[in-house]
Design a protein around this motif. Structure first.
Motif, short mmCIF file in Angstrom:
data_model
loop_
_atom_site.label_atom_id
_atom_site.label_comp_id
_atom_site.label_asym_id
_atom_site.label_seq_id
_atom_site.Cartn_x
_atom_site.Cartn_y
_atom_site.Cartn_z
N PHE A 157 30.79 45.69 34.50
CA PHE A 157 31.79 46.83 34.95
C PHE A 157 32.68 45.64 34.82
O PHE A 157 33.60 45.73 35.47
N LEU A 158 31.92 43.91 36.55
CA LEU A 158 33.09 43.79 37.11
C LEU A 158 33.45 42.66 36.78
O LEU A 158 34.53 41.78 36.39
N ARG A 159 32.80 42.25 34.77
CA ARG A 159 33.42 41.50 34.09
C ARG A 159 34.88 42.19 33.06
O ARG A 159 35.70 41.00 33.77
N ASP A 160 34.93 43.54 33.25
CA ASP A 160 35.75 43.60 32.70
C ASP A 160 37.24 43.95 33.69
O ASP A 160 37.81 43.85 33.10
N VAL A 161 36.75 44.41 34.36
CA VAL A 161 37.40 44.75 36.18
C VAL A 161 37.79 42.72 36.09
O VAL A 161 39.83 42.97 35.98
N THR A 162 37.49 41.86 36.23
CA THR A 162 38.04 41.01 36.38
C THR A 162 39.09 40.42 35.13
O THR A 162 40.22 39.89 35.08
N ARG A 163 38.61 40.92 33.88
CA ARG A 163 39.37 40.90 32.21
C ARG A 163 41.03 41.83 32.85
O ARG A 163 41.88 41.01 32.62
N GLU A 164 40.58 42.73 33.03
CA GLU A 164 41.79 43.33 33.53
C GLU A 164 43.01 43.13 34.00
O GLU A 164 44.82 42.95 34.55
N TYR A 165 42.50 42.58 35.28
CA TYR A 165 43.52 42.20 36.80
C TYR A 165 43.73 40.82 36.33
O TYR A 165 45.08 40.40 36.83
N THR A 166 43.61 40.12 35.53
CA THR A 166 43.82 38.70 35.32
C THR A 166 44.68 38.80 34.39
O THR A 166 46.30 38.74 34.01
N SER A 167 44.36 39.56 33.07
CA SER A 167 45.84 40.56 31.67
C SER A 167 46.47 40.98 32.88
O SER A 167 47.93 40.40 32.48
N GLU A 168 46.87 41.41 33.85
CA GLU A 168 47.91 42.33 34.39
C GLU A 168 48.33 41.59 35.05
O GLU A 168 49.86 41.75 34.75
N ILE A 169 48.48 40.56 36.16
CA ILE A 169 48.84 39.75 36.37
C ILE A 169 49.46 38.06 35.06
O ILE A 169 50.94 38.11 35.52
N GLN A 170 48.88 38.10 34.79
CA GLN A 170 49.96 37.27 33.57
C GLN A 170 50.31 37.82 32.41
O GLN A 170 51.75 37.18 32.52
N ARG A 171 50.75 38.68 32.40
CA ARG A 171 51.86 39.94 31.53
C ARG A 171 52.91 40.07 32.44
O ARG A 171 53.98 39.45 32.20
#
Length: 360
Positions: A157-171
């Motif tokens: 879950f925490l890996r998924d959270v980090t992925r989503e958060y990073t992708s949101e910033i990038q976009r």
């Protein structure tokens, strides 16, 4: 440089029509499309009124972050329950208000809505620079239940959270965001939950882990916001001394810090501490507006707060902001839209007045 940057935090009080529309949508009385149409009208009105304040940088006022700034990413999710972690707010009379975060009931975790979608729409309706606020991954960590979800571990879950958060910033950066602000109101609150500071350190580590892939230039457009909460004229952690929060907070690998200060009883004490934590590659945006005080600040009050901050923070590293968003939860009608825009106008004017003194 001939000006001092000034930026909003995020939320603007929603019009009553939008608040009622959301309630009707929850009851199944209107469709998602009807709710979206009303929210879009509120968004356009917010953009126009922010432009009228003279703000050099604007946003959409989070009119379409249904529910709140803290749960917009779950709008439409089917794997959550409403009985998650409880957050307690208190006002100056010690009246209590509680909010609950959702609880995850199954994997895997994906954002249903994300900041770049709001940003893309806002950019269509203004020629001004646009700032986008997003949720911190730290508060998302509270969504996972105490009893493990079968087949979906907390680590995954925490890996998924980090992925989503990073992708949101990038976009958001790819779309051309002027700034991407990570809302981290839970940072100060964490010290009430764990006075040892270990929880706070873990939160900053989590925030930083998602920023590892960004360049130094990109980090100059990323910021971290801290405040003691703002909900129906109440806060959740205003009694936590900044000396326990700021040294760890300033370990975040971002280029901008947005620090609530107008509400602080001893602002000079906090400013002296910030002075010791400054790095040459950061800007510090000091809160000069208290969003839960019904009294509208004058431009002169704002000017004086900026001049005070400039005694401790070099002017080239100084900016101004509001302590928190205005009415960040959709159902909070304790502050009117007119009051919020008047306060923002005072911030813009007062910051300009201070710049004329400091920069000539």
């Amino acid at each position: 440089m001939n000006s001092i940057p000034t930026e909003h935090i995020g939320s603007i009080p929603r019009p009553l029509e939008l608040i009622e529309a959301y309630k009707k949508h929850v009851r199944g009385e209107i469709s998602a499309q009807e709710l979206d149409a009303i929210a879009m009208q509120a968004t356009l009105d917010t953009i126009g009124k922010l432009e009228e304040t003279g703000s050099p940088c604007i946003g959409d006022g989070e009119q379409r972050k249904f529910s709140s700034f803290a749960s917009y990413y779950l709008h439409g999710a089917t794997n959550i329950a409403p009985d998650g972690v409880e957050i307690v707010f208190t006002d100056s009379n010690q009246h209590r208000l509680t909010r609950r975060l959702p609880r995850l009931t199954g994997g895997g975790f994906r954002y249903q809505m994300s900041g770049d979608r709001f940003l893309a729409e806002t950019l269509k309706h203004t020629t001004l620079p646009v700032k986008q606020a997003i949720i911190s991954p730290a508060i998302l960590s509270f969504l996972y239940p105490k009893i493990a979800i079968e087949g979906y571990s907390q680590n995954q879950f925490l890996r998924d959270v980090t992925r989503e958060y990073t992708s949101e910033i990038q976009r958001c950066l790819e779309l051309g965001a002027h700034k991407v602000q990570i809302d981290f109101t839970e940072g100060r609150l964490s010290l009430k939950l764990d006075p040892s500071g270990e929880l706070l350190e873990g939160m900053i580590d989590m925030i930083n882990s998602g920023l590892d892939g960004f360049s130094a230039e990109q980090r100059q457009k990323i910021g971290l916001h801290t405040c003691p909460g703002s909900d129906r004229d109440s806060t959740h952690s205003a009694d936590v001394d900044y000396k326990y929060l700021l040294p760890t907070l300033f370990q975040a690998n971002v280029g901008n810090f947005y620090i609530a200060m107008a509400v602080e009883p001893e602002p000079e004490k906090a400013l002296r501490l910030i002075q010791t934590l400054l790095r040459p590659d950061i800007k510090v945006f000091i809160g000069v507006i208290d969003p839960i005080d019904p009294q509208i600040e004058t431009p002169e009050q704002v000017r004086d707060r900026v001049l005070q901050a400039a005694q401790y923070i070099p002017v080239e590293q100084l900016g101004t902001t509001d302590d928190c968003g205005f009415s960040p939860f959709l159902d909070d009608d304790s502050t009117s839209r007119d009051t919020a825009f008047a306060k923002i106008s005072a911030r813009v004017q007062g910051t300009r007045m201070a710049a004329e003194i400091l920069l000539g």
